[in-house]
Scaffold this motif. Structure first.
Motif, PDB file in Angstrom:
ATOM      1  N   SER A  77      26.362 -49.394  75.002  1.00 23.98           N
ATOM      2  CA  SER A  77      25.199 -49.749  76.582  1.00 23.98           C
ATOM      3  C   SER A  77      24.759 -51.213  75.787  1.00 23.98           C
ATOM      4  CB  SER A  77      24.495 -48.805  77.268  1.00 23.98           C
ATOM      5  OG  SER A  77      25.919 -48.237  78.050  1.00 23.98           O
ATOM      6  N   LEU A  78      23.552 -50.050  74.375  1.00 27.62           N
ATOM      7  CA  LEU A  78      22.542 -51.345  73.571  1.00 27.62           C
ATOM      8  C   LEU A  78      23.203 -52.772  73.269  1.00 27.62           C
ATOM      9  CD1 LEU A  78      21.076 -48.181  71.660  1.00 27.62           C
ATOM     10  CD2 LEU A  78      19.741 -49.713  73.912  1.00 27.62           C
ATOM     11  N   THR A  99      23.757 -44.161  80.198  1.00 24.70           N
ATOM     12  CA  THR A  99      23.811 -45.033  79.051  1.00 24.70           C
ATOM     13  C   THR A  99      23.508 -46.923  79.226  1.00 24.70           C
ATOM     14  OG1 THR A  99      25.994 -45.530  78.668  1.00 24.70           O
ATOM     15  CG2 THR A  99      24.730 -43.315  76.945  1.00 24.70           C
ATOM     16  N   ALA A 155      19.681 -48.136  78.075  1.00 22.49           N
ATOM     17  CA  ALA A 155      19.466 -49.640  77.562  1.00 22.49           C
ATOM     18  C   ALA A 155      19.082 -50.397  78.467  1.00 22.49           C
ATOM     19  CB  ALA A 155      21.695 -50.524  77.094  1.00 22.49           C
TER      20      ALA A 155
END
Length: 544
Positions: free
Chosen positions: A86-87, A480, A484
């Protein structure tokens, strides 16, 4: 933990959970484009650009070695790869994302301290302002409740905090539950500062480790780093974002609500009540945190009873074992609790409930069983089979046609839905038969609806074939993505309050940014979408 620390943590949890329970799930809004145009979303570009030059350090508890599929999917080992993905999707560079796992809070606080001292004390202001620390405290608060997974926001220091109304929580004040950074001659963390912050007690003590971790994170914030705390807050520390995970009350309510829906309790009459058993497992191992598991169980039952009490009160629901009645209150959780450290203990408990009060020695009819987690539901399925219950949950309420599940999971056709059947008992008003054995058309005991939580991989075939109606798990993907998106927004210097999934609460002089997503109910009808497509399990895991 000191009395003041416990009360402060309790107030923080109360405000955090009361706030998040009022919000609705929403995806992060993207820039508006007029129809027929190809305009560039400049806000998204600037956010991604800021994220690209940022560094992320993730600290989570270690899961330990697990060679069995009889464990929850709600594990940090599943969470970390998803949040990393997700980041990167939000613009962060994979090479700038580092992960560290630790087996206990003492070791974790040492590692966080080392990172802050070694990385941030010598870095430039620009680097510090583009550093994100994501920390899931490795506390022992979940010890004894591992059957639910790793992500539960525990209620040990704040029983019944989920019951607060947001308006009530907003009016509460604290005397230091969340400390503001104090003035300092330097915003750079130093080894001397960290050493002075340590108490003169054993570093292995969790209370001391927690204090050290909180103070280290304060230094990181003052140096310009962003901080995100997952699952359980740290007393005395206000992160930039607190991520509240599922609570015991939510886990209990989720299963009770599923039972109400699948048994069609709203349409049930007291002339034909539904037979329901609630099983609250309590670990009693020597190495378990007994206070934590009892507090968990009490809160879980409170969530269950908030949903089921009206039906027991007016006679639409009964308990075959007589452990629940119209007079039962939320304080009576121990009446349905039992030692559940081993599978045999679960099977014995269920056997006793379904046979002890039988007049003819045959197992009693039961329409639904709240098992709380998949460890218990697995043993319940085995015991019901031994007791000669037959069929599937669809026989009680065939909302889905179990024979069509395989086709749906493989994308061949949709599930068939039909109305619930009429009550099988033809003796209207004969209260003496309530809770006694009822049989299906073949003379065998009809299979009940069983709920659980944890999404155990080895239980997926039973979800598919209808032996277990549903399981639950944390909404990992949505959480997530939220984290993010929020961290990327912070890095771009934008306000978190502009994001629909970030809510705020005021505690003393501090404003808390909170992210929360409700747990997911996983059944045969959505298993493909929720578990197979994201890659949590395979078709083979589901018995397909």
């Amino acid at each position: 933990m000191s009395t003041r620390g416990k009360h402060s943590l309790a107030r923080f949890l109360a405000l955090a959970t009361a706030t998040v329970l009022t919000m609705t799930s929403a995806a992060c809004g993207e820039g508006h484009q007029d129809a027929g145009t190809t305009s560039i979303d400049t806000d998204k570009v600037s956010t991604s650009s800021a994220a690209a030059k940022s560094h992320v350090m993730i600290f989570t508890p270690s899961d330990g070695i697990s060679i069995s599929s009889h464990t929850p999917l709600n594990k940090w080992a599943k969470f970390v790869p998803t949040i990393t993905k997700s980041l990167t999707g939000a613009g962060f560079q994979s090479k700038n994302i580092k992960v560290r796992t630790d087996g206990n809070l003492s070791k974790q606080s040492d590692d966080v301290q080392d990172y802050v001292v070694n990385q941030l004390s010598s870095a430039s202001d620009d680097t510090n302002h583009h550093t994100i620390l994501i920390v899931a405290p490795a506390t022992s608060a979940n010890k004894g409740n591992e059957q639910y997974g790793d992500y539960v926001t525990n209620p040990t220091d704040a029983p019944k905090y989920d019951t607060q109304k947001p308006s009530d929580a907003a009016r509460r004040t604290t005397d230091g539950a969340l400390d503001k950074p104090s003035a300092s001659s330097s915003d750079k963390p130093t080894q001397t500062q960290n050493e002075n912050d340590q108490d003169n007690t054993d570093n292995n003590d969790e209370v001391t480790a927690g204090k050290r971790l909180s103070k280290t994170l304060k230094l990181a914030k003052k140096a310009g780093a962003r901080t995100v705390v997952l699952a359980n807050p740290l007393a005395g520390f206000t992160p930039d974002i607190f991520v509240s995970m599922s609570t015991p009350r939510q886990i209990g309510m989720l299963q009770a609500q599923q039972l109400v829906s699948k048994l069609a309790l709203e349409k049930t009459t007291k002339m034909h009540p539904k037979s329901i058993e609630v099983m609250i497992p309590v670990a009693a191992d020597a190495d378990s945190n007994l206070n934590a598991t009892q507090a968990f169980s009490e809160e879980a039952f409170a969530g269950i009873w908030e949903v089921l009490q009206p039906y027991f009160k007016d006679g639409r629901a009964i308990s075959p074992s007589k452990k629940l009645s119209a007079a039962t209150t939320q304080a009576d959780w121990e009446s349905v609790s039992f030692k559940a450290s081993r599978t045999a203990e679960v099977k014995t408990e269920l056997n006793n409930r379904l046979t002890a009060s039988s007049k003819d020695g045959k197992p009693l009819h039961v329409d639904g069983i709240v098992s709380m987690n998949d460890f218990v539901s697995s043993a319940a399925v085995d015991e019901l089979t031994s007791l000669k219950y037959t069929g599937t949950a669809a026989d009680i309420n065939p909302e889905i046609e179990v024979s069509g599940i395989v086709g749906t999971l493989t994308g061949k056709h949709n599930l068939n839905k039909i109305a619930p059947p009429k009550p099988k008992d033809s003796k209207e008003g004969d209260a003496s038969d309530e809770g006694q054995a009822q049989t299906d058309s073949n003379g065998d005991m009809a299979w009940p609806i069983i709920t659980g939580y944890g999404a155990y991989t080895d239980m997926m075939p039973d979800v598919v074939n209808g032996k277990q109606w549903m399981t639950g798990m944390e909404n990992i993907q949505k959480l997530t993505r939220d984290i993010a998106g929020a961290t990327a927004t912070m890095e771009a210097g934008k306000k978190l309050t502009e994001l629909p999934y970030v809510k705020t609460a005021t505690v003393g002089n501090a404003t808390i940014n909170i992210i929360h997503e409700k747990p997911l109910a996983v059944s045969a009808s959505n298993l493909k979408h929720l578990l197979i497509e994201p890659g949590y399990i395979s078709l083979a895991d589901a018995g397909l």
